[in-house]
Design a protein around this motif. Structure first.
Motif, PDB file in Angstrom:
ATOM      1  N   PHE A   7      86.524  70.839 -23.516  1.00  0.00           N
ATOM      2  CA  PHE A   7      85.362  69.982 -23.597  1.00  0.00           C
ATOM      3  C   PHE A   7      85.265  69.038 -24.875  1.00  0.00           C
ATOM      4  O   PHE A   7      85.220  67.772 -24.749  1.00  0.00           O
ATOM      5  N   ALA A   8      85.697  69.383 -25.918  1.00  0.00           N
ATOM      6  CA  ALA A   8      85.739  68.648 -27.293  1.00  0.00           C
ATOM      7  C   ALA A   8      86.749  67.681 -26.995  1.00  0.00           C
ATOM      8  O   ALA A   8      86.655  66.722 -27.338  1.00  0.00           O
ATOM      9  N   ALA A   9      87.887  68.195 -26.665  1.00  0.00           N
ATOM     10  CA  ALA A   9      89.042  67.107 -26.388  1.00  0.00           C
ATOM     11  C   ALA A   9      88.604  65.902 -25.605  1.00  0.00           C
ATOM     12  O   ALA A   9      89.288  65.023 -25.493  1.00  0.00           O
ATOM     13  N   LEU A  14      87.391  60.650 -24.643  1.00  0.00           N
ATOM     14  CA  LEU A  14      86.184  59.514 -24.047  1.00  0.00           C
ATOM     15  C   LEU A  14      85.861  58.496 -25.221  1.00  0.00           C
ATOM     16  O   LEU A  14      85.934  57.355 -24.969  1.00  0.00           O
ATOM     17  N   ALA A  15      85.506  59.031 -26.324  1.00  0.00           N
ATOM     18  CA  ALA A  15      84.952  58.009 -27.450  1.00  0.00           C
ATOM     19  C   ALA A  15      86.102  57.285 -27.868  1.00  0.00           C
ATOM     20  O   ALA A  15      85.733  55.919 -28.070  1.00  0.00           O
ATOM     21  N   ALA A 191      89.502  53.347 -15.759  1.00  0.00           N
ATOM     22  CA  ALA A 191      89.657  54.723 -15.118  1.00  0.00           C
ATOM     23  C   ALA A 191      91.133  55.376 -15.425  1.00  0.00           C
ATOM     24  O   ALA A 191      91.077  56.270 -15.858  1.00  0.00           O
ATOM     25  N   LYS A 192      92.057  54.133 -15.116  1.00  0.00           N
ATOM     26  CA  LYS A 192      93.643  54.441 -15.633  1.00  0.00           C
ATOM     27  C   LYS A 192      93.671  55.012 -17.188  1.00  0.00           C
ATOM     28  O   LYS A 192      94.216  55.790 -17.773  1.00  0.00           O
ATOM     29  N   LEU A 198      93.164  61.262 -21.509  1.00  0.00           N
ATOM     30  CA  LEU A 198      93.230  62.730 -21.433  1.00  0.00           C
ATOM     31  C   LEU A 198      94.363  63.317 -20.912  1.00  0.00           C
ATOM     32  O   LEU A 198      94.478  64.616 -20.873  1.00  0.00           O
ATOM     33  N   GLY A 199      95.469  62.629 -20.949  1.00  0.00           N
ATOM     34  CA  GLY A 199      96.580  63.093 -20.478  1.00  0.00           C
ATOM     35  C   GLY A 199      96.570  63.684 -19.246  1.00  0.00           C
ATOM     36  O   GLY A 199      97.630  64.197 -18.557  1.00  0.00           O
TER      37      GLY A 199
END
Length: 307
Positions: A7-9, A14-15, A191-192, A198-199
C-alpha cells in the motif's frame, strides 16, 4: 511483501506520478496562459491567417536580448509578430543570444496539453545568415517526468570558444510551419504513466492527442557548459580549426569527394533554394559535409547572400 508495504509503495508511486503528470486528469498546458492563448486551435489559425507580416526580412524581426543563464517561458500567441517564412506564415519570437561568456546549451520544451506548438528553431550567425534549422526531426515528444509535463523537446549547444568569430550563432527564431501545424502529437495516457510507476502492465486504452497549433508556450533554458551534458547538437562555424564545440582534430584525412558528388549537392542546393525550401537546402549542405564535401555549406551561404 507485507500488504502495508504494498500500500505504501502504491501511495509513493501515485505521489510521484501525480507531481509529474496528474495521472487522474490531464491539465492543458495553455489553460493558465494569457488570454490570447486560450481558445480553440481553429481560432488561433484564423488569427494567424488575419495577421499581417511584421517584416520584409529576417534582419528586420524584433529581436529581444537574452541574458546569460536565462530560464523562462516564451509565449507565442496571437499578439506575437507574424512573418511569412518560406515554410508558411507563423507567429514567432526572436532573440539575440549573448555574444560573450562561456559556451552554453539551449534547452527548449514546447508544452503540450490539448494542443501544442510544434516548433521550428532557426539560428543565424552575426551576419544574419542561417546556420541551423531544427524542425520535426529534432523536437522529440517526451512524456512527463518529475515536475515537467508533456512536451516536445530539443537541445542544442552554442559555441563561444572564439568570441569574435563571425560564424558564431547570435540569433534564435522560434516559430512553426504550415506542415507542422497540420499535424498532431500522441501523448502518453496518464493511466499508462500511473501503471508504469507501479510496475504494472499499462492498460490497452487510446492515448490522448495534442493538435498542433500556431500558438503555444516554449520553456527556454540556457545552461553553461560546466553544468550541461554532452547530448546537445552542436554547430562548428565555418573556417574552424576543428577544436570548437568540443570536437577533436581529425586523426585521419577527410574522404576524397568525387567532382560528380560535389556537383550533385550544389545543384540540389540551388534547386531547393529556387523552390524557396531553405530547410531542404540546409539538410543537403549537412549531408554533403558528412560525406566530405566541406565547401557545400559555404556554397549555400554564398547563394543566400546573392539572393
Amino acid at each position: 511483501m507485507h500488504p502495508l508495504s504494498l500500500f505504501a509503495a502504491g501511495l509513493i508511486a501515485l505521489a510521484l506520478v501525480g507531481c509529474s503528470s496528474e495521472p487522474l486528469r490531464r491539465v492543458d498546458a495553455l489553460a493558465a496562459s494569457p488570454a490570447p492563448l486560450q481558445g480553440s486551435v481553429e481560432q488561433a489559425r484564423a488569427a494567424l491567417a488575419a495577421a499581417p507580416s511584421c517584416c520584409n526580412g529576417l534582419d528586420q524581426l524584433p529581436y529581444e536580448p537574452l541574458e546569460a543563464g536565462f530560464s523562462g517561458n516564451v509565449v507565442i500567441d496571437s499578439q506575437a509578430p507574424a512573418y511569412a517564412f518560406e515554410t508558411g506564415k507563423s507567429f514567432l519570437r526572436a532573440f539575440k543570444l549573448p555574444a560573450g561568456g562561456p559556451s552554453f546549451e539551449l534547452r527548449l520544451y514546447s508544452q503540450a496539453g490539448s494542443s501544442v506548438l510544434a516548433p521550428n528553431a532557426m539560428l543565424l550567425d552575426s551576419r544574419m545568415r542561417p546556420t541551423r534549422l531544427l524542425d520535426a526531426d529534432d523536437f522529440v515528444y517526451v512524456p512527463p517526468t518529475g515536475l515537467k509535463g508533456d512536451s516536445l523537446d530539443a537541445r542544442l549547444r552554442i559555441d563561444r570558444s572564439q568570441p569574435e568569430h563571425p560564424g558564431n550563432e547570435r540569433y534564435l527564431i522560434l516559430y512553426t510551419s504550415e506542415a507542422q501545424m497540420a499535424g498532431q502529437t500522441v501523448l502518453q495516457h496518464p493511466a499508462k504513466a500511473y501503471a508504469k510507476a507501479l510496475g504494472n502492465e499499462p492498460p490497452s486504452i487510446p492515448d490522448p492527442v495534442a493538435q498542433h497549433s500556431p500558438v503555444g508556450v516554449i520553456k527556454l533554458v540556457m545552461i553553461p557548459d560546466s553544468a550541461a551534458g554532452s547530448n546537445a547538437k552542436g554547430y562548428v562555424p565555418g573556417y574552424s580549426i576543428g577544436q570548437e564545440m568540443g570536437n577533436e582534430l581529425p586523426t585521419a584525412p577527410a574522404p576524397t569527394v568525387l567532382p560528380e558528388t560535389s556537383a550533385y549537392y550544389r545543384q540540389a542546393i540551388d534547386a531547393a533554394l529556387a523552390q524557396k525550401d531553405l530547410e531542404r537546402a540546409l539538410r543537403l549542405a549537412d549531408e554533403a559535409a558528412r560525406v566530405g564535401d566541406t565547401q557545400a555549406k559555404q556554397h549555400l551561404l554564398q547563394r543566400i547572400e546573392i539572393r
